[in-house]
Design a protein around this motif. Structure first.
Motif, PDB file in Angstrom:
ATOM      1  N   UNK A   1     -28.888  47.598   4.267  1.00 21.51           N
ATOM      2  CA  UNK A   1     -30.424  48.389   5.469  1.00 21.51           C
ATOM      3  C   UNK A   1     -31.267  49.017   4.775  1.00 21.51           C
ATOM      4  N   UNK A   2     -32.329  49.024   5.016  1.00 21.89           N
ATOM      5  CA  UNK A   2     -33.132  50.284   4.617  1.00 21.89           C
ATOM      6  C   UNK A   2     -32.853  51.985   5.499  1.00 21.89           C
ATOM      7  N   UNK A   3     -32.742  51.464   6.578  1.00 20.11           N
ATOM      8  CA  UNK A   3     -32.449  52.856   7.818  1.00 20.11           C
ATOM      9  C   UNK A   3     -31.209  52.427   7.872  1.00 20.11           C
ATOM     10  N   UNK A   4     -29.966  53.264   7.252  1.00 18.74           N
ATOM     11  CA  UNK A   4     -29.121  53.358   8.090  1.00 18.74           C
ATOM     12  C   UNK A   4     -28.932  53.682   9.547  1.00 18.74           C
ATOM     13  N   UNK A   5     -29.609  55.022  10.162  1.00 17.66           N
ATOM     14  CA  UNK A   5     -29.816  55.183  11.221  1.00 17.66           C
ATOM     15  C   UNK A   5     -29.899  54.237  12.475  1.00 17.66           C
TER      16      UNK A   5
ATOM     17  N   UNK B   1     -27.793  51.341  -2.938  1.00 19.76           N
ATOM     18  CA  UNK B   1     -28.664  50.587  -3.485  1.00 19.76           C
ATOM     19  C   UNK B   1     -30.495  50.853  -2.919  1.00 19.76           C
ATOM     20  N   UNK B   2     -30.377  51.347  -1.949  1.00 19.06           N
ATOM     21  CA  UNK B   2     -32.064  52.342  -1.697  1.00 19.06           C
ATOM     22  C   UNK B   2     -32.530  52.905  -2.695  1.00 19.06           C
ATOM     23  N   UNK B   3     -31.422  54.073  -3.309  1.00 12.94           N
ATOM     24  CA  UNK B   3     -31.714  54.614  -4.275  1.00 12.94           C
ATOM     25  C   UNK B   3     -32.078  54.194  -5.731  1.00 12.94           C
ATOM     26  N   UNK B   4     -31.638  53.074  -5.635  1.00 12.47           N
ATOM     27  CA  UNK B   4     -31.778  51.822  -6.530  1.00 12.47           C
ATOM     28  C   UNK B   4     -33.010  51.709  -7.055  1.00 12.47           C
ATOM     29  N   UNK B   5     -33.615  50.932  -4.842  1.00 18.34           N
ATOM     30  CA  UNK B   5     -34.896  50.489  -5.349  1.00 18.34           C
ATOM     31  C   UNK B   5     -35.539  51.059  -5.099  1.00 18.34           C
ATOM     32  N   UNK B   6     -35.517  52.915  -4.830  1.00 17.05           N
ATOM     33  CA  UNK B   6     -36.545  53.256  -4.629  1.00 17.05           C
ATOM     34  C   UNK B   6     -37.471  53.701  -6.443  1.00 17.05           C
ATOM     35  N   UNK B   7     -35.931  53.835  -6.942  1.00 11.86           N
ATOM     36  CA  UNK B   7     -36.371  53.956  -8.352  1.00 11.86           C
ATOM     37  C   UNK B   7     -37.029  52.363  -9.448  1.00 11.86           C
ATOM     38  N   UNK B   8     -37.140  51.899  -8.714  1.00  8.96           N
ATOM     39  CA  UNK B   8     -38.255  51.039  -9.410  1.00  8.96           C
ATOM     40  C   UNK B   8     -37.341  49.281  -9.855  1.00  8.96           C
ATOM     41  N   UNK B   9     -35.894  49.513  -9.560  1.00  6.15           N
ATOM     42  CA  UNK B   9     -35.063  48.628 -10.409  1.00  6.15           C
ATOM     43  C   UNK B   9     -34.605  47.430  -9.472  1.00  6.15           C
ATOM     44  N   UNK B  10     -34.870  46.593 -10.387  1.00  5.61           N
ATOM     45  CA  UNK B  10     -34.699  45.113  -9.869  1.00  5.61           C
ATOM     46  C   UNK B  10     -33.057  45.106  -9.541  1.00  5.61           C
ATOM     47  N   UNK B  11     -32.264  44.454  -8.183  1.00 11.34           N
ATOM     48  CA  UNK B  11     -30.499  44.838  -8.375  1.00 11.34           C
ATOM     49  C   UNK B  11     -30.296  43.396  -7.885  1.00 11.34           C
TER      50      UNK B  11
ATOM     51  N   UNK C   1     -27.929  61.447  -6.634  1.00 11.76           N
ATOM     52  CA  UNK C   1     -28.860  61.137  -5.811  1.00 11.76           C
ATOM     53  C   UNK C   1     -30.058  62.292  -6.781  1.00 11.76           C
ATOM     54  N   UNK C   2     -29.702  63.246  -7.145  1.00 14.05           N
ATOM     55  CA  UNK C   2     -29.895  64.799  -7.289  1.00 14.05           C
ATOM     56  C   UNK C   2     -31.145  64.738  -8.150  1.00 14.05           C
ATOM     57  N   UNK C   3     -30.411  64.321  -8.818  1.00 11.09           N
ATOM     58  CA  UNK C   3     -31.139  63.852 -10.652  1.00 11.09           C
ATOM     59  C   UNK C   3     -31.464  62.637 -10.613  1.00 11.09           C
ATOM     60  N   UNK C   4     -32.756  62.486 -10.871  1.00 14.53           N
ATOM     61  CA  UNK C   4     -33.587  60.860 -11.178  1.00 14.53           C
ATOM     62  C   UNK C   4     -32.909  60.366 -12.459  1.00 14.53           C
TER      63      UNK C   4
END
Length: 149
Positions: A15-19, A41-51, A141-144
């Motif tokens: 889910x893109x929004x867990x809330x 998963x969401x963080x990896x997608x934000x960082x531009x990875x194909x997952x 999460x805190x270190x790109x």
């Protein structure tokens, strides 16, 4: 992975929004293990990875001498350009047995790409004896650049 082998891999949904997910389910089935995997998963997608989800097939012999085929899952196979990372999400690493369970598919990939286990309770990022980077979800999460430590 290519062709049929790629199509046969297990599918997972995130889910893109867990809330919104939790509200839709009336706040039932809130499991920290699944939430952490979804956040990674969401963080990896934000960082531009194909997952993708990965599967490592192993042939073993059981105690009776019978050959068995096992499929071990890798939570995330992340690709971006020429970079590839294999990542396991492990909420808690209570003991050595759990560590071996999580690192087993990673060390049996048969290649030299970076392998990472992300857990809730790691004190500081470190490489274990198998060359697998173990880090906390907070460091991730805190270190790109955390995947390149």
């Amino acid at each position: 992975m290519k062709g049929k082998k790629y199509i046969d891999t297990p599918s997972k949904y995130y889910f893109t929004d867990l809330g919104l997910r939790n509200a839709r389910l009336n706040f039932r089935q809130v499991e920290e293990t699944h939430a952490m995997e979804n956040i990674i998963f969401n963080e990896l997608k934000v960082r531009g990875y194909n997952v993708d989800v990965g599967v490592v097939v192993m042939n073993e012999t059981d105690q009776t001498g019978k050959k068995i085929r096992k499929q071990l899952e890798i939570d995330f196979v992340c690709n971006k350009g020429s970079k590839r990372y294999y990542i396991q999400s492990a909420f808690a690493m209570q003991d050595e047995k759990k560590m071996q369970q999580e690192e087993r598919p990673l060390i049996n990939t048969g290649d030299g790409f970076k392998k990472i286990i992300i857990t809730k309770d790691a004190i500081a990022p470190l490489y274990n004896e198998e060359g697998v980077l173990v880090m906390s979800i907070f460091d991730f999460l805190l270190n790109p650049d955390s995947m390149d430590l």
